[in-house]
Design a protein around this motif. Structure first.
Motif, PDB file in Angstrom:
ATOM      1  N   SER A   1       0.828  -1.208   0.000  1.00 19.20           N
ATOM      2  CA  SER A   1       0.000   0.000   0.000  1.00 19.20           C
ATOM      3  C   SER A   1       0.859   1.253   0.000  1.00 19.20           C
ATOM      4  O   SER A   1       0.573   2.226  -0.710  1.00 19.20           O
ATOM      5  CB  SER A   1      -0.925   0.007   1.223  1.00 19.20           C
ATOM      6  N   ALA A   2       1.926   1.247   0.797  1.00 18.05           N
ATOM      7  CA  ALA A   2       2.838   2.390   0.835  1.00 18.05           C
ATOM      8  C   ALA A   2       3.490   2.603  -0.523  1.00 18.05           C
ATOM      9  O   ALA A   2       3.641   3.750  -0.986  1.00 18.05           O
ATOM     10  CB  ALA A   2       3.902   2.183   1.911  1.00 18.05           C
ATOM     11  N   LEU A   3       3.862   1.506  -1.191  1.00 19.60           N
ATOM     12  CA  LEU A   3       4.480   1.633  -2.516  1.00 19.60           C
ATOM     13  C   LEU A   3       3.485   2.201  -3.532  1.00 19.60           C
ATOM     14  O   LEU A   3       3.837   3.052  -4.346  1.00 19.60           O
ATOM     15  CB  LEU A   3       4.982   0.264  -2.990  1.00 19.60           C
ATOM     16  N   CYS A   4       2.244   1.741  -3.484  1.00 21.53           N
ATOM     17  CA  CYS A   4       1.222   2.233  -4.419  1.00 21.53           C
ATOM     18  C   CYS A   4       0.909   3.706  -4.155  1.00 21.53           C
ATOM     19  O   CYS A   4       0.733   4.497  -5.092  1.00 21.53           O
ATOM     20  CB  CYS A   4      -0.042   1.397  -4.308  1.00 21.53           C
ATOM     21  N   LEU A   5       0.835   4.080  -2.889  1.00 18.71           N
ATOM     22  CA  LEU A   5       0.600   5.480  -2.543  1.00 18.71           C
ATOM     23  C   LEU A   5       1.748   6.351  -3.051  1.00 18.71           C
ATOM     24  O   LEU A   5       1.523   7.431  -3.618  1.00 18.71           O
ATOM     25  CB  LEU A   5       0.461   5.620  -1.030  1.00 18.71           C
ATOM     26  N   SER A   6       2.983   5.876  -2.874  1.00 20.54           N
ATOM     27  CA  SER A   6       4.158   6.605  -3.361  1.00 20.54           C
ATOM     28  C   SER A   6       4.133   6.717  -4.876  1.00 20.54           C
ATOM     29  O   SER A   6       4.500   7.759  -5.446  1.00 20.54           O
ATOM     30  CB  SER A   6       5.446   5.899  -2.910  1.00 20.54           C
TER      31      SER A   6
ATOM     32  N   THR B   1       4.739  -8.248  10.963  1.00 17.96           N
ATOM     33  CA  THR B   1       6.059  -8.241  10.348  1.00 17.96           C
ATOM     34  C   THR B   1       6.604  -6.827  10.350  1.00 17.96           C
ATOM     35  O   THR B   1       5.873  -5.842  10.237  1.00 17.96           O
ATOM     36  CB  THR B   1       5.978  -8.745   8.897  1.00 17.96           C
ATOM     37  N   ALA B   2       7.917  -6.722  10.441  1.00 19.88           N
ATOM     38  CA  ALA B   2       8.569  -5.415  10.456  1.00 19.88           C
ATOM     39  C   ALA B   2       8.353  -4.681   9.133  1.00 19.88           C
ATOM     40  O   ALA B   2       8.259  -3.453   9.100  1.00 19.88           O
ATOM     41  CB  ALA B   2      10.057  -5.582  10.743  1.00 19.88           C
ATOM     42  N   VAL B   3       8.265  -5.416   8.032  1.00 20.69           N
ATOM     43  CA  VAL B   3       8.050  -4.786   6.725  1.00 20.69           C
ATOM     44  C   VAL B   3       6.692  -4.095   6.698  1.00 20.69           C
ATOM     45  O   VAL B   3       6.550  -2.981   6.167  1.00 20.69           O
ATOM     46  CB  VAL B   3       8.162  -5.829   5.598  1.00 20.69           C
ATOM     47  N   ASN B   4       5.685  -4.732   7.266  1.00 18.11           N
ATOM     48  CA  ASN B   4       4.363  -4.115   7.326  1.00 18.11           C
ATOM     49  C   ASN B   4       4.364  -2.878   8.214  1.00 18.11           C
ATOM     50  O   ASN B   4       3.685  -1.888   7.935  1.00 18.11           O
ATOM     51  CB  ASN B   4       3.332  -5.123   7.835  1.00 18.11           C
ATOM     52  N   ILE B   5       5.116  -2.942   9.311  1.00 16.64           N
ATOM     53  CA  ILE B   5       5.205  -1.786  10.201  1.00 16.64           C
ATOM     54  C   ILE B   5       5.845  -0.612   9.471  1.00 16.64           C
ATOM     55  O   ILE B   5       5.402   0.540   9.588  1.00 16.64           O
ATOM     56  CB  ILE B   5       5.993  -2.147  11.473  1.00 16.64           C
ATOM     57  N   LEU B   6       6.902  -0.886   8.701  1.00 15.81           N
ATOM     58  CA  LEU B   6       7.522   0.167   7.895  1.00 15.81           C
ATOM     59  C   LEU B   6       6.522   0.731   6.894  1.00 15.81           C
ATOM     60  O   LEU B   6       6.442   1.949   6.698  1.00 15.81           O
ATOM     61  CB  LEU B   6       8.748  -0.386   7.159  1.00 15.81           C
ATOM     62  N   GLY B   7       5.732  -0.148   6.261  1.00 13.32           N
ATOM     63  CA  GLY B   7       4.713   0.308   5.311  1.00 13.32           C
ATOM     64  C   GLY B   7       3.684   1.196   5.959  1.00 13.32           C
ATOM     65  O   GLY B   7       3.282   2.223   5.399  1.00 13.32           O
ATOM     66  N   ALA B   8       3.260   0.836   7.179  1.00  6.11           N
ATOM     67  CA  ALA B   8       2.291   1.664   7.899  1.00  6.11           C
ATOM     68  C   ALA B   8       2.886   3.019   8.236  1.00  6.11           C
ATOM     69  O   ALA B   8       2.219   4.055   8.129  1.00  6.11           O
ATOM     70  CB  ALA B   8       1.845   0.947   9.175  1.00  6.11           C
TER      71      ALA B   8
END
Length: 366
Positions: free
Chosen positions: A10-15, A328-335
């Motif tokens: 989601s973060a990548l798509c928003l970016s 997962t830490a990756v999801n936390i970074l995405g949030a």
């Protein structure tokens, strides 16, 4: 595209949507996003007949449109600033928003970031202003802190943007902070204090706390080491450190420790965790106290992008512990990235944000 890392995607798509808005006209950006997401969705329907893939791609397209919409709103806020005041000469009323940048070498100067309130022309006409400006004072006799209202006599000139690919994207940084111009003053009488405005109290309180920390250690340390210590703790005092010392930090590859980031937040959480364990305090009490302390420390450090990213990631991590839910830490970074970009989409073009998030993602993924 695994939904195990849904927040990261989601973060990548928003970016992607924010990037498209900044690179292409609005309708061309929408068309590009449609080609990137919708056409593969139609192909997936025909080839695999799986609705899950279609829903995921359509969701990615929608999030990209949200990124474009958020960037459009930020662009409209920028256009609403008082850019018409550029090249206007008169007496400006402005409020200092943060600690000034002070250069004491050679012909010293102080640069204030100030919120513009109004301008009074030579004929006595007054007009309200909207936006922020850099105010430069040469050889300042007195340094003004956050919340001080200033009377500044001079002409506001545009900010210079140099076309230098690979360097900091200053245009986006100025838009993010709504900096519309700069005012150079002619003499020491051109800048005078009008007293405390009552605004920016949090920034003023942060400076008072840091000032007390500095006063505590100043009798035991020389000025250079004192400013290095303050920069290690809170960041932001780079101009007070001699250039030769900064070069030594760069040459040894440890200059990054002068920037407040995830290591500082991790130390706070770790210290409080072991302190709470030693005192046999309830885990939820320790976590709640840690979150409050990290927010307080982030305010002292100025809420710069690396601090925000680290604070949000840290808070989300301990919140997962609080609710006994593993993430997962990756999801936390995405949030964290999603929240920051929704707050200010111009962060995407800030080199500090890019390096902080990029380094974190590289460590977590590879």
């Amino acid at each position: 595209m695994s939904m195990k890392y849904g927040l990261f995607w989601s973060a990548l798509c928003l970016s992607f949507g924010i990037f498209l808005y900044g690179s292409l006209p609005l309708y061309e950006g929408i068309a590009a996003a449609a080609v990137f997401f919708v056409l593969p969705a139609l192909a997936a329907i025909k080839i695999t007949h799986k609705k899950e893939a279609v829903l995921i791609l359509c969701g990615a397209f929608f999030i990209s449109l949200c990124g474009m919409g958020r960037m459009h709103l930020a662009d409209e806020v920028w256009k609403a600033q008082s850019s018409w005041a550029l090249h206007a000469e008169g007496t400006y009323t402005a409020v200092v928003t943060e600690p000034p940048v002070v250069n004491r070498e050679g012909e010293g100067y102080a640069r204030y970031t100030a919120e513009l309130k109004d301008i009074r022309y030579k004929d006595g006409t007054e007009k309200p202003l909207k936006g922020f400006a850099y105010v430069y004072e040469t050889n300042p006799k007195e340094i003004y802190g956050p919340g001080v209202k200033l009377s500044v006599k001079g002409e506001m000139t545009p900010i210079r943007i140099y076309d230098n690919p690979g360097k900091i994207d200053l245009e986006s940084r100025y838009r993010s902070r709504r900096i519309i111009g700069r005012i150079y003053t002619e003499d020491e009488k051109s800048v005078r204090s009008l007293g405390d405005s009552g605004e920016y109290r949090a920034e003023k309180a942060a400076e008072l706390i840091k000032g007390k920390v500095m006063d505590t250690f100043s009798p035991y340390m020389d000025p250079v080491r004192l400013h290095i210590m303050m920069t290690l703790l809170f960041g932001g005092s780079y101009n007070e450190i001699p250039e030769s010392v900064m070069s030594s930090f760069s040459a040894t590859g440890i200059v990054h420790i002068l920037s407040v980031s995830g290591s500082h937040v991790a130390l706070i959480f770790g210290f409080l965790y072991f302190l709470g364990k030693w005192m046999h305090l309830p885990k939820k009490l320790v976590i709640g106290g840690a979150i409050i302390l990290v927010l307080f420390y982030s305010g002292l450090a100025g809420f710069v992008p690396p601090v925000l990213r680290a604070a949000i990631m840290g808070i989300l991590s301990v919140a997962g512990l609080f609710f006994d839910r593993e993430k997962t830490a990756v999801n936390i970074l995405g949030a964290a990235v999603t929240g920051m970009l929704l707050w200010d989409p111009f962060f995407l073009f800030d080199v500090s944000f890019q390096l902080s998030v990029g380094a974190s993602a590289g460590i977590l993924i590879f």
